[in-house]
Design a protein around this motif. Structure first.
Motif, mmCIF file in Angstrom:
data_model
loop_
_atom_site.group_PDB
_atom_site.id
_atom_site.type_symbol
_atom_site.label_atom_id
_atom_site.label_comp_id
_atom_site.label_asym_id
_atom_site.label_seq_id
_atom_site.Cartn_x
_atom_site.Cartn_y
_atom_site.Cartn_z
ATOM 1 N N THR A 141 -4.113 20.252 -2.754
ATOM 2 C CA THR A 141 -3.450 18.973 -2.522
ATOM 3 C C THR A 141 -4.286 18.077 -1.605
ATOM 4 O O THR A 141 -4.747 18.512 -0.548
ATOM 5 C CB THR A 141 -2.064 19.188 -1.893
ATOM 6 N N TYR A 142 -4.466 16.830 -2.026
ATOM 7 C CA TYR A 142 -5.177 15.809 -1.239
ATOM 8 C C TYR A 142 -4.235 14.619 -1.035
ATOM 9 O O TYR A 142 -3.294 14.409 -1.806
ATOM 10 C CB TYR A 142 -6.455 15.366 -1.953
ATOM 11 N N PHE A 143 -4.535 13.847 -0.002
ATOM 12 C CA PHE A 143 -3.699 12.694 0.353
ATOM 13 C C PHE A 143 -4.466 11.410 0.047
ATOM 14 O O PHE A 143 -5.646 11.276 0.392
ATOM 15 C CB PHE A 143 -3.339 12.731 1.845
ATOM 16 N N TYR A 144 -3.798 10.489 -0.640
ATOM 17 C CA TYR A 144 -4.413 9.186 -0.939
ATOM 18 C C TYR A 144 -3.503 8.089 -0.409
ATOM 19 O O TYR A 144 -2.282 8.118 -0.619
ATOM 20 C CB TYR A 144 -4.606 9.007 -2.443
ATOM 21 N N ARG A 145 -4.105 7.120 0.273
ATOM 22 C CA ARG A 145 -3.362 5.953 0.748
ATOM 23 C C ARG A 145 -4.048 4.705 0.186
ATOM 24 O O ARG A 145 -5.232 4.467 0.434
ATOM 25 C CB ARG A 145 -3.354 5.903 2.283
ATOM 26 N N GLY A 146 -3.321 3.912 -0.604
ATOM 27 C CA GLY A 146 -3.905 2.710 -1.182
ATOM 28 C C GLY A 146 -3.065 2.204 -2.339
ATOM 29 O O GLY A 146 -1.948 2.676 -2.585
ATOM 30 N N ASP A 147 -3.632 1.241 -3.058
ATOM 31 C CA ASP A 147 -2.891 0.607 -4.158
ATOM 32 C C ASP A 147 -3.308 1.115 -5.532
ATOM 33 O O ASP A 147 -2.642 0.838 -6.524
ATOM 34 C CB ASP A 147 -3.103 -0.919 -4.108
ATOM 35 N N ARG A 148 -4.443 1.836 -5.624
ATOM 36 C CA ARG A 148 -4.943 2.273 -6.934
ATOM 37 C C ARG A 148 -5.210 3.784 -6.905
ATOM 38 O O ARG A 148 -6.369 4.212 -6.871
ATOM 39 C CB ARG A 148 -6.207 1.506 -7.314
ATOM 40 N N MET B 182 0.850 -1.195 0.000
ATOM 41 C CA MET B 182 0.000 0.000 0.000
ATOM 42 C C MET B 182 0.886 1.245 0.000
ATOM 43 O O MET B 182 1.779 1.374 0.825
ATOM 44 C CB MET B 182 -0.936 0.000 1.218
ATOM 45 N N GLY B 183 0.630 2.148 -0.939
ATOM 46 C CA GLY B 183 1.455 3.342 -1.051
ATOM 47 C C GLY B 183 0.721 4.590 -0.609
ATOM 48 O O GLY B 183 -0.491 4.587 -0.380
ATOM 49 N N SER B 184 1.468 5.683 -0.525
ATOM 50 C CA SER B 184 0.897 6.983 -0.184
ATOM 51 C C SER B 184 1.178 7.953 -1.325
ATOM 52 O O SER B 184 2.294 7.984 -1.860
ATOM 53 C CB SER B 184 1.505 7.508 1.120
ATOM 54 N N PHE B 185 0.166 8.739 -1.668
ATOM 55 C CA PHE B 185 0.281 9.616 -2.827
ATOM 56 C C PHE B 185 -0.318 10.981 -2.511
ATOM 57 O O PHE B 185 -1.270 11.102 -1.733
ATOM 58 C CB PHE B 185 -0.442 9.020 -4.045
ATOM 59 N N GLU C 126 4.020 10.216 -5.703
ATOM 60 C CA GLU C 126 4.210 9.496 -4.444
ATOM 61 C C GLU C 126 4.573 10.464 -3.328
ATOM 62 O O GLU C 126 5.321 11.414 -3.527
ATOM 63 C CB GLU C 126 5.321 8.444 -4.593
ATOM 64 N N ALA C 127 4.003 10.203 -2.151
ATOM 65 C CA ALA C 127 4.315 11.022 -0.983
ATOM 66 C C ALA C 127 5.644 10.565 -0.396
ATOM 67 O O ALA C 127 5.831 9.371 -0.128
ATOM 68 C CB ALA C 127 3.202 10.916 0.051
ATOM 69 N N SER C 128 6.560 11.493 -0.218
ATOM 70 C CA SER C 128 7.897 11.132 0.265
ATOM 71 C C SER C 128 7.929 10.924 1.777
ATOM 72 O O SER C 128 8.858 10.314 2.312
ATOM 73 C CB SER C 128 8.893 12.232 -0.119
ATOM 74 N N GLU C 129 6.896 11.406 2.469
ATOM 75 C CA GLU C 129 6.878 11.296 3.923
ATOM 76 C C GLU C 129 5.477 10.928 4.392
ATOM 77 O O GLU C 129 4.517 10.941 3.616
ATOM 78 C CB GLU C 129 7.307 12.637 4.555
ATOM 79 N N THR D 137 3.753 14.097 8.951
ATOM 80 C CA THR D 137 4.968 14.883 8.722
ATOM 81 C C THR D 137 4.726 15.955 7.669
ATOM 82 O O THR D 137 5.141 17.113 7.819
ATOM 83 C CB THR D 137 6.120 13.965 8.280
ATOM 84 N N LEU D 138 4.050 15.553 6.603
ATOM 85 C CA LEU D 138 3.745 16.509 5.546
ATOM 86 C C LEU D 138 2.866 17.645 6.068
ATOM 87 O O LEU D 138 3.066 18.808 5.712
ATOM 88 C CB LEU D 138 3.034 15.802 4.382
ATOM 89 N N GLU D 139 1.910 17.308 6.911
ATOM 90 C CA GLU D 139 1.016 18.330 7.452
ATOM 91 C C GLU D 139 1.772 19.329 8.312
ATOM 92 O O GLU D 139 1.496 20.534 8.290
ATOM 93 C CB GLU D 139 -0.110 17.668 8.239
ATOM 94 N N ARG D 140 2.729 18.826 9.083
ATOM 95 C CA ARG D 140 3.522 19.738 9.908
ATOM 96 C C ARG D 140 4.347 20.683 9.032
ATOM 97 O O ARG D 140 4.472 21.875 9.309
ATOM 98 C CB ARG D 140 4.448 18.932 10.835
ATOM 99 N N GLU D 141 4.897 20.140 7.927
ATOM 100 C CA GLU D 141 5.705 20.970 7.036
ATOM 101 C C GLU D 141 4.847 22.004 6.299
ATOM 102 O O GLU D 141 5.262 23.148 6.096
ATOM 103 C CB GLU D 141 6.444 20.088 6.028
ATOM 104 N N LEU D 142 3.646 21.574 5.887
ATOM 105 C CA LEU D 142 2.770 22.463 5.135
ATOM 106 C C LEU D 142 2.062 23.471 6.025
ATOM 107 O O LEU D 142 1.696 24.566 5.581
ATOM 108 C CB LEU D 142 1.720 21.641 4.361
#
Length: 736
Positions: A22-29, A1-4, A56-59, A63-68
């Motif tokens: 920007t939206y966050f997706y977690r899954g395979d598709r 399962m990846g993060s995008f 792909e989300a690098s973090e 973590t991304l939310e804290r940076e953004l």
């Protein structure tokens, strides 16, 4: 399962939101770029968005939310509407170019490009989807162990080939055969629009002029070619021959017509030559039919697309030819945002896809003719009618002359009545064109002076007797016809002017035995009724056709020998730099309807202004003379094609606020001291209100486009952030 991370344009078309979120997706598709997704935005939990980029989300999300510095909303698998991209790379790049050229939010362009069922807006969720028929097919012919009823159904399926599930018989027997593996259900997409099959015709032998024009277009080094041919010169046959050449090279054709009412005739020409290789795209198709046709084109099942303005966005791969028939007609320009013109979009697309773009007209726009003379466009000419048929003899009737009107009618001149009587006595047909629909075109009170105006935009209300309603022809407002004046109660309301409905009644009284048909946008609202009128007149079911400008474009009536234009002066009174050009084109096109077959034609132009050059030269069909005269006028007044135009419209709930903002906007532009820029206004447009808001316009004239656009884009963005303000930008407007 990846993060995008998914960059999404939301469906709101306001300029302040013209950027991806920007939206966050977690899954395979994860969603693919250029697909629709469901997303939450602000308080709304279910908006439709358009995915622009997926990476792909690098973090981790946290973590991304804290940076953004803000929380990321999530997309789930259930939020992905489309499994595959809706746009090809070429169409996506075209969308970006159109948005940039027309200073439009990108989401508006995408919504204009895609059919309602695929549009990135919430209404698409309720739009029609794929329709299926279910067929029964045989997978095992073994008859062992079957009951007589089951045996009967199996043998029926074998003998009939695939048969619809609803036609096979008992559901219980079918289920048993499905369970035993003898039969299976096959799902097939069902098309909800079908072009009737026609007998395929062989290509006609081209005339010398047609062959010369064809060779000139194919041999032109320019991507855009102007085909100027007088009415009746056979331009359609050139389009067909061009299409044959393009199809033979393995590429596709987009054939555009300016009005929906011209689509059936063009489809008929192409279907008789190319059969089922054709698809149709225009707004008179139902949403379901447009969806089916759009998908057929995207799958490569149609090599030719015939349609109106929006068909320029057809999802055809490997386009080799785009044709705009009657390129001068204003309906190629969309009158609401993104205000694109199909000609400019066709040129953009042709350049991107290395396709030839052909602009066909007997009376091309001055800009197209000027570019052809400069060599920017290629040029092909057809100055004579097919088989050397002469152009109609044309007479101008001066309505100021004593005795212009007789006792029979105060709306139709004596010479026209006499000429109609002559033609009808020979069994020939007459066309009367008046570019005003309705019954009475002006309503007022003679006692207090009250004018019946549209409460939405300020335009005149026109009485339509057939429905007993007052209508605004600008914004569509409708109200009941009053019994008395709403200001003073006077029951004696004055009614002035006349349109197609009143003219039809007058002609019927003058020629009671004549069979009369009317064709205007009231009739044309029903595509079936429109097609019946056009077909009926062509096949001599009617003697007289009364209509607005839609009857002057592209139609071929072989037994029509008299064309008359009534009220030709009206267009000259409408404000706008193109008023003379419109009148010239209308007259020249109307005159060109007559005498296109073996019978010689005549044309009569009724006017109170017989010496105006647009009327005098239009009657002669002297395009060159008109072009030279009008270009001198445009140069003196600094109007296109000598300058670019952009109209910036500022709307506000109060008239004073709209004026103040427009004045501030104009002054800011002037303070930039951009080279060649003139900011005119603020001006009150002819229709001062729209959607309940007051309007003021700043008109920009300039020659250095790049310098102006960069500054204008930033200024529009800033003003669009102001509360209770709406800004509309019309690039290359036609009405000023």
């Amino acid at each position: 399962m990846g993060s995008f991370l998914v960059e999404v344009l939301v469906e709101y078309s306001v300029r302040s939101l013209d950027r991806p979120f920007t939206y966050f997706y977690r899954g395979d598709r994860p969603p693919k770029p250029h697909c629709r997704v469901l997303c939450s935005f602000g308080p709304r939990k279910r908006l439709v968005g358009f995915a622009l980029m997926v990476r792909e989300a690098s973090e981790a999300k946290e973590t991304l939310e804290r940076e953004l510095g803000y929380s990321l909303k999530e997309l789930r698998d259930a939020d992905i509407i489309d499994p595959e991209p809706l746009l090809t790379t070429e169409l996506w790049e075209l969308a970006q170019e159109v948005a940039s050229y027309y200073l439009s939010p990108l989401i508006r362009v995408l919504q204009a490009m895609l059919p309602p069922s695929l549009s990135p807006r919430s209404s698409s969720l309720r739009a029609p989807k794929i329709a299926y028929d279910y067929y029964v097919k045989v997978v095992d012919r073994n008859e062992d162990g079957l009951t007589p009823k089951q045996l009967e159904m199996l043998r029926l399926a074998i003998s009939s080939g695939p048969i619809k599930k609803k036609e096979i018989g008992s559901p219980a027997v079918l289920k048993a055969l499905l369970d035993k593996g003898r039969l299976a259900i096959e799902r097939r997409e069902r098309m909800r629009h079908a072009i009737p099959e026609r007998e395929i015709e062989k290509a006609h032998e081209l005339t010398y002029e047609q062959r010369k024009a064809l060779d000139a277009i194919l041999g032109a080094k320019q991507e855009v070619v102007l085909l100027q041919g007088v009415t009746g010169s056979g331009k359609t046959e050139v389009y067909l021959s061009l299409s044959e050449e393009i199809l033979a090279s393995g590429k596709g054709v987009i054939m555009l017509v300016p009005e929906i009412n011209l689509t059936p005739a063009m489809v008929d020409y192409f279907a008789r030559r190319f059969g089922n290789k054709i698809a149709i795209l225009h707004s008179e198709l139902t949403n379901a039919e447009r969806y089916d046709e759009y998908r057929r084109i995207a799958r490569g099942e149609a090599q030719i697309v015939v349609g109106a303005r929006s068909a320029v966005f057809a999802p055809m791969a490997n386009v080799g030819l785009i044709v705009l028939d009657e390129e001068h007609v204003e309906s190629y320009k969309q009158d609401n945002a993104p205000h694109y013109h199909a000609r400019e979009v066709a040129i953009m697309r042709g350049r991107r896809e290395k396709a030839k773009v052909v602009l066909g007209s007997a009376t091309p726009t001055l800009g197209a003719r000027a570019r052809a003379l400069k060599g920017v466009y290629g040029y092909a000419e057809m100055p004579h009618r097919v088989n050397e048929r002469p152009l109609p003899k044309t007479h101008i009737i001066d309505l100021r002359a004593p005795g212009a009107f007789g006792k029979e009618s105060d709306k139709i001149s004596k010479p026209l009545i006499e000429k109609m009587r002559e033609k009808l006595s020979k069994g020939e047909q007459c066309l009367l064109l008046i570019n005003r629909r309705g019954y009475w075109t002006g309503i007022n009170c003679p006692r207090c002076g009250h004018l019946f105006k549209c409460p939405e935009c300020g335009g005149n209300l026109v009485y339509h007797r057939e429905q007993r309603l007052l209508k605004c022809h600008h914004c569509g407002h409708v109200e009941e016809y009053p019994e008395h004046c709403p200001e003073c109660g006077n029951p004696a309301i004055r009614r002035v002017g006349f349109g197609t409905e009143r003219l039809e009644e007058e002609v019927q009284a003058l020629f009671p035995e004549a069979r009369i048909a009317r064709l205007d946008s009231d009739v044309g609202r029903s595509s079936y009724r429109l097609e019946q009128v056009v077909k009926g007149f062509r096949e001599r079911e009617f003697d007289i056709l009364i209509g607005t400008q839609m009857v002057a474009k592209g139609h071929d009536f072989p037994h029509l020998t008299l064309a008359a234009v009534l009220g030709s002066d009206v267009g000259l009174a409408i404000p706008g730099y193109r008023s003379s050009e419109r009148v010239f084109q209308l007259i020249a096109q109307a005159v060109g309807r007559a005498g296109r077959s073996l019978l010689p034609g005549e044309a009569l132009i009724e006017t109170y202004n017989p010496n105006h050059y647009a009327i005098a030269l239009g009657a002669k069909q002297d395009y060159v003379g008109f072009y030279l005269k009008e270009m001198r006028e445009r140069k003196l007044a600094l109007f296109p094609p000598y300058v670019y135009l952009i109209a910036v419209e500022i709307r506000a709930p109060k008239e004073e606020r709209a004026y103040e903002l427009a004045l501030s906007f104009a002054n800011e532009l002037r303070s930039l001291e951009l080279p060649s820029l003139r900011a005119i206004g603020p001006m009150a447009p002819y229709y001062v209100r729209r959607d309940g808001l007051y309007r003021r316009v700043v008109l920009l004239k300039f020659k250095d486009r790049e310098a102006v656009i960069a500054s204008l884009r930033e200024l529009v963005r800033r003003y669009s952030l102001l509360p209770e303000v709406s800004i509309d930008v019309d690039v290359d407007p036609l009405d000023f």
